[in-house]
Design a protein around this motif. Structure first.
Motif, PDB file in Angstrom:
ATOM      1  N   THR A   1       6.431   0.400  77.306  1.00 32.57           N
ATOM      2  CA  THR A   1       5.026   0.597  77.606  1.00 32.57           C
ATOM      3  C   THR A   1       4.344   1.231  76.400  1.00 32.57           C
ATOM      4  O   THR A   1       4.669   2.340  75.997  1.00 32.57           O
ATOM      5  N   LEU A   2       3.435   0.460  75.825  1.00 34.48           N
ATOM      6  CA  LEU A   2       2.727   0.943  74.638  1.00 34.48           C
ATOM      7  C   LEU A   2       1.378   1.508  75.028  1.00 34.48           C
ATOM      8  O   LEU A   2       0.531   1.749  74.192  1.00 34.48           O
ATOM      9  N   GLY A   3       1.198   1.724  76.346  1.00 33.18           N
ATOM     10  CA  GLY A   3      -0.102   2.211  76.797  1.00 33.18           C
ATOM     11  C   GLY A   3      -0.019   3.553  77.496  1.00 33.18           C
ATOM     12  O   GLY A   3      -0.866   3.872  78.318  1.00 33.18           O
ATOM     13  N   GLN A   4       0.992   4.355  77.176  1.00 29.11           N
ATOM     14  CA  GLN A   4       1.096   5.650  77.849  1.00 29.11           C
ATOM     15  C   GLN A   4      -0.119   6.521  77.547  1.00 29.11           C
ATOM     16  O   GLN A   4      -0.451   7.415  78.314  1.00 29.11           O
ATOM     17  N   GLY A   5      -0.765   6.268  76.421  1.00 31.18           N
ATOM     18  CA  GLY A   5      -1.970   7.010  76.082  1.00 31.18           C
ATOM     19  C   GLY A   5      -3.039   6.887  77.163  1.00 31.18           C
ATOM     20  O   GLY A   5      -3.799   7.814  77.403  1.00 31.18           O
TER      21      GLY A   5
ATOM     22  N   VAL B   1      -2.988   3.648  68.589  1.00 35.15           N
ATOM     23  CA  VAL B   1      -2.128   4.354  67.629  1.00 35.15           C
ATOM     24  C   VAL B   1      -1.416   5.534  68.287  1.00 35.15           C
ATOM     25  O   VAL B   1      -0.186   5.634  68.213  1.00 35.15           O
ATOM     26  N   PRO B   2      -2.129   6.448  68.964  1.00 38.25           N
ATOM     27  CA  PRO B   2      -1.405   7.546  69.609  1.00 38.25           C
ATOM     28  C   PRO B   2      -0.454   7.065  70.694  1.00 38.25           C
ATOM     29  O   PRO B   2       0.601   7.683  70.900  1.00 38.25           O
TER      30      PRO B   2
ATOM     31  N   VAL C   1      -5.085  22.659  74.091  1.00 37.49           N
ATOM     32  CA  VAL C   1      -5.722  22.290  72.828  1.00 37.49           C
ATOM     33  C   VAL C   1      -7.242  22.406  72.916  1.00 37.49           C
ATOM     34  O   VAL C   1      -7.918  22.601  71.909  1.00 37.49           O
ATOM     35  N   GLY C   2      -7.789  22.277  74.140  1.00 39.54           N
ATOM     36  CA  GLY C   2      -9.219  22.473  74.313  1.00 39.54           C
ATOM     37  C   GLY C   2     -10.050  21.229  74.073  1.00 39.54           C
ATOM     38  O   GLY C   2     -11.268  21.315  73.944  1.00 39.54           O
ATOM     39  N   ILE C   3      -9.405  20.054  73.989  1.00 38.33           N
ATOM     40  CA  ILE C   3     -10.151  18.839  73.699  1.00 38.33           C
ATOM     41  C   ILE C   3      -9.385  17.637  74.243  1.00 38.33           C
ATOM     42  O   ILE C   3      -8.145  17.659  74.312  1.00 38.33           O
ATOM     43  N   ILE C   4     -10.131  16.624  74.667  1.00 38.03           N
ATOM     44  CA  ILE C   4      -9.516  15.320  74.908  1.00 38.03           C
ATOM     45  C   ILE C   4     -10.503  14.283  74.393  1.00 38.03           C
ATOM     46  O   ILE C   4     -11.703  14.405  74.619  1.00 38.03           O
ATOM     47  N   SER C   5     -10.002  13.299  73.636  1.00 34.20           N
ATOM     48  CA  SER C   5     -10.916  12.326  73.048  1.00 34.20           C
ATOM     49  C   SER C   5     -10.229  10.972  72.927  1.00 34.20           C
ATOM     50  O   SER C   5      -9.002  10.892  72.994  1.00 34.20           O
ATOM     51  N   PRO C   6     -11.014   9.911  72.759  1.00 30.82           N
ATOM     52  CA  PRO C   6     -10.413   8.579  72.624  1.00 30.82           C
ATOM     53  C   PRO C   6      -9.414   8.499  71.468  1.00 30.82           C
ATOM     54  O   PRO C   6      -8.464   7.713  71.525  1.00 30.82           O
ATOM     55  N   ALA C   7      -9.621   9.328  70.432  1.00 25.95           N
ATOM     56  CA  ALA C   7      -8.700   9.280  69.292  1.00 25.95           C
ATOM     57  C   ALA C   7      -7.293   9.715  69.683  1.00 25.95           C
ATOM     58  O   ALA C   7      -6.336   9.451  68.967  1.00 25.95           O
ATOM     59  N   LEU C   8      -7.163  10.408  70.825  1.00 24.35           N
ATOM     60  CA  LEU C   8      -5.845  10.895  71.238  1.00 24.35           C
ATOM     61  C   LEU C   8      -5.122   9.905  72.138  1.00 24.35           C
ATOM     62  O   LEU C   8      -3.971  10.116  72.494  1.00 24.35           O
ATOM     63  N   ILE C   9      -5.801   8.841  72.557  1.00 21.18           N
ATOM     64  CA  ILE C   9      -5.210   8.003  73.590  1.00 21.18           C
ATOM     65  C   ILE C   9      -5.277   6.508  73.306  1.00 21.18           C
ATOM     66  O   ILE C   9      -4.865   5.718  74.134  1.00 21.18           O
ATOM     67  N   GLY C  10      -5.774   6.103  72.158  1.00 21.48           N
ATOM     68  CA  GLY C  10      -5.888   4.669  71.862  1.00 21.48           C
ATOM     69  C   GLY C  10      -4.544   4.054  71.517  1.00 21.48           C
ATOM     70  O   GLY C  10      -3.488   4.578  71.868  1.00 21.48           O
TER      71      GLY C  10
ATOM     72  N   ALA D   1      -4.534   0.005  76.547  1.00 24.16           N
ATOM     73  CA  ALA D   1      -4.866   1.208  75.772  1.00 24.16           C
ATOM     74  C   ALA D   1      -6.099   0.958  74.907  1.00 24.16           C
ATOM     75  O   ALA D   1      -7.011   1.796  74.845  1.00 24.16           O
ATOM     76  N   ALA D   2      -6.129  -0.219  74.274  1.00 24.06           N
ATOM     77  CA  ALA D   2      -7.276  -0.542  73.417  1.00 24.06           C
ATOM     78  C   ALA D   2      -8.557  -0.612  74.236  1.00 24.06           C
ATOM     79  O   ALA D   2      -9.580  -0.016  73.874  1.00 24.06           O
ATOM     80  N   ALA D   3      -8.484  -1.308  75.388  1.00 24.16           N
ATOM     81  CA  ALA D   3      -9.680  -1.485  76.202  1.00 24.16           C
ATOM     82  C   ALA D   3     -10.181  -0.142  76.737  1.00 24.16           C
ATOM     83  O   ALA D   3     -11.387   0.125  76.742  1.00 24.16           O
TER      84      ALA D   3
END
Lengths: 298, 393
Positions: free
Chosen positions: B91-95, B303-304, B292-301, B182-184
């Motif tokens: 599964t490459l979509g755990q993000g 690549v992550p 961490v105090g933040i959640i953003s798309p950069a953490l879950i696309g 994950a991308a979508a």
């Protein structure tokens, strides 16, 4: 009316880009069963080749014409090297090829960043391709961008060239034999490892050609491959693995679908809806639009 | 082979009479089939000691906060070990699930930070929203938000998994679909700037159920919660792996058709692993937010999502200990290397993928087994076959 036609043309041109990218994948993923995530970086290599050639050659038109074969060779050589170094050790483990080639793609992206800098670069399009063709004049004109028409033509030419190669040449026969039954091909005297490498060379080379085409519609950057590769993989999955005609049909259908949905909703919602449509389609045909019929249980 | 005979052989897997499938599974994964109680318990106690006593004593508050972050990645790796290492579901979509858990938690914390009747700060900033969007409102309730951090990802996984596994979409198809998800998801989040914070995500989270997150004491509390949750997930995954279900999962990975012929539905077996893994990732995402105090798309696309897989792969996808230590190790290496040389980290990360998967498919955890097999081969004089781990067509 012209709005709808315009959207259709946008869709077809998105489809042409998708098709160009998916064509090489259809060889490496479909025929060799290798999920090459570095395919996107071979596209990037083709685009940067165009950029470099344009810097050294005067005249955007000449550099574009020179870039097509050179990008094919550069990306193809990269692909053959990758096959020789890593992928031939992994033919029995397709999922691992995905992660290994992802590692390769990370390194190639960083290499591009170190060589050309992180910001995107741009090439000049030849004068001939910068304008538009007016199809319907008048108050509500319908125009097609020349560059998009060129990409459409390039995609069609690439499909014809690839399918003729696969159908008519001895090399094509050998590739098809290896795909259908590797062991039988081997005992018939075909050097399967050489066929694998040649197929990889051609598939990766087509990625380079796609990269040249992409320079006409967008900026060139280290991450340009990642942005397009997933869509191209989806084209192959929906079209049926190793099925050229499936890829052709699905690329255009997805392109038009994407463009129509983007027009009626937003870009981001369209992406999600396209994915939903794909999953729904796979309910109907889990193996894709066209399948190679086998008696295999898996 | 009759069903009753299968059951008896399964129970006596510690002796030399084992089913070929169980023997193969053991050979592949390097995990003993028997319930050897003493060693895991000792390992568990040692891990608890390190996490709860040693680490808080020797690490500064800053480093402890980083460790909390790594432990969240390790929680995702536990699920990946189950789904991929055991079930062969790459599964490459755990993000996505990490993100769903994270956003569910962050939405509640943002509403709580804003106070009753106020809008979260970023919504006021854009000035487009005059009241809370309807789908934000339930998250004002802490019980709903907490339940959603785990149940929401599980529900999404259940829907996608049901569609995908029922029609026998598998292997590469599944990996690519999960990646497309994950991308979508990331693109959708970025597109909904006014209600999700867009590219920035939900940032600057101050409080955690009434506790001020800027207070180091409360940060430690968050660390302890994360460490406890990780141990809990490991225990849960261990129970699952060593249950009848766990054997079935490995059997589905190695030969789905045989399992089908035995009368099981492989789709359901895979679905459970995928849904459980999604829930684990969701919990990890939820706890990542206060740490961490933040959640953003950069953490879950995309690549992550792949980065989450690499830790498990390097450590050993089929071994719980390997996957967890691998995830922590890779996350630590990323901080250590990218602080000093951002470019070098990317090359190193690429090399990790290549070396771990092309040349050591069982990960570092398999080194133990390889060394042990070499030693026994020398004494017993029988060749040990080397087989790849966790591969389905």
């Amino acid at each position: 009316m012209t709005v709808i036609l315009g959207q259709m043309f946008t869709g077809v041109s998105i489809g042409a880009v998708l098709l160009l990218i998916a064509l090489g994948l259809s060889l490496t993923f479909g025929q060799m069963n290798v999920i090459n995530m570095a395919h996107g970086e071979f596209i990037m290599a083709g685009a940067y080749t165009t950029y470099v050639l344009q810097k050294s050659l005067s005249g955007a038109g000449i550099s574009l014409i020179v870039a097509l074969p050179v990008a094919f060779l550069v990306s193809g050589a990269l692909g053959a090297l990758l096959e020789w170094l890593l992928i031939r050790r992994l033919y029995l483990r397709p999922l691992d090829t995905l992660l290994v080639t992802w590692g390769v793609s990370l390194m190639l992206q960083q290499l591009a960043r170190d060589m050309f800098g992180a910001p995107n670069v741009q090439t000049r399009a030849p004068d001939l391709l910068t304008g538009n063709i007016t199809v319907i004049g008048g108050d509500d004109p319908l125009t097609f961008a020349n560059s998009r028409l060129f990409i459409l033509g390039l995609a069609i030419a690439a499909v014809v060239a690839l399918s003729l190669t696969l159908r008519l040449t001895p090399l094509g026969r050998r590739i098809r034999a290896v795909v259908q039954n590797r062991d039988l091909a081997e005992v018939s005297g075909i050097s399967t490892s050489r066929v694998d490498r040649t197929a990889f060379f051609i598939g990766s080379g087509l990625a380079g050609v796609a990269g040249v085409a992409l320079t006409l519609v967008g900026p060139i950057g280290p991450t340009m491959g990642t942005n397009v590769i997933i869509d191209a993989f989806l084209v192959i999955v929906v079209g049926g693995i190793g099925q050229l005609k499936g890829s052709v049909i699905v690329a255009f259908v997805l392109g038009v679908l994407q463009s129509v949905l983007e027009y009626s909703t937003t870009v981001s919602v369209a992406k999600v809806l396209v994915l939903v449509a794909i999953v729904a389609f796979l309910q109907w045909r889990p193996q894709g639009l066209y399948t190679l019929r086998t008696r295999s249980l898996v | 082979m009759t069903t009753s005979r299968r059951t008896t052989t399964r129970r006596s897997t510690s002796r030399s009479t084992t089913t070929p499938l169980a023997a193969k599974a053991r050979q592949l994964t390097g995990v003993k089939g028997r319930f050897d109680g003493a060693r895991p318990a000792a390992g568990f106690a040692a891990a608890a000691l390190v996490l709860f006593a040693v680490a808080p004593l020797v690490l500064s508050d800053f480093r402890l906060g980083l460790l909390a972050k790594y432990l969240c990645t390790a929680m995702v790796a536990v699920g990946i070990c189950l789904a991929w290492g055991r079930g062969g579901l790459l599964t490459l979509g755990q993000g996505v699930f990490f993100g769903l858990g994270g956003y569910a938690m962050a939405m509640h914390l943002k509403i709580a930070d804003a106070g009753p009747g106020n809008l979260p700060d970023f919504m006021q900033l854009y000035g487009t929203a005059t009241e809370l969007p309807w789908w934000w409102r339930p998250f004002a309730n802490p019980v709903f938000a907490l339940a959603a951090t785990v149940l929401l990802p599980m529900a999404v996984a259940a829907v996608l998994g049901a569609f995908v596994f029922r029609r026998r979409v598998k292997g590469a198809y599944f990996a690519i679909l999960s990646q497309a998800l994950a991308a979508a998801f990331a693109i959708w989040l970025i597109g909904q700037q006014a209600t999700t914070g867009g590219t920035n995500g939900l940032t600057d989270i101050q409080g955690f159920f009434g506790y001020d997150l800027n207070d180091p004491v409360n940060q430690r509390m968050v660390y302890f919660i994360i460490a406890a949750a990780l141990l809990l997930l490991i225990a849960l995954a261990r129970q699952l792996i060593h249950s009848r279900y766990g054997e079935l999962l490995v059997a589905v990975r190695d030969s789905e058709e045989r399992v089908r012929f035995l009368g099981y539905n492989p789709a359901n077996v895979k679905l459970v692993a995928y849904v459980v893994a999604a829930g684990m990732a969701g919990l990890a995402g939820a706890l990542f937010v206060p740490a961490v105090g933040i959640i953003s798309p950069a953490l879950i696309g995309i690549v992550p999502s792949i980065e989450l897989v690499i830790g498990a792969a390097v450590g050993g996808r089929a071994s719980l200990v390997g996957a967890v230590l691998g995830a922590i190790g890779v996350a630590w290496a990323k901080t250590a290397l990218s602080e000093e040389f951002p470019a070098a980290w990317t090359y190193f990360q690429g090399l990790l993928f290549i070396v771990a998967l092309a040349f050591l498919p069982g990960g570092l955890a398999s080194l133990v087994g390889i060394v042990r097999r070499r030693a026994t081969r020398r004494t017993a004089g029988e060749p040990a076959p080397a087989l790849p781990v966790g591969e389905t067509a």
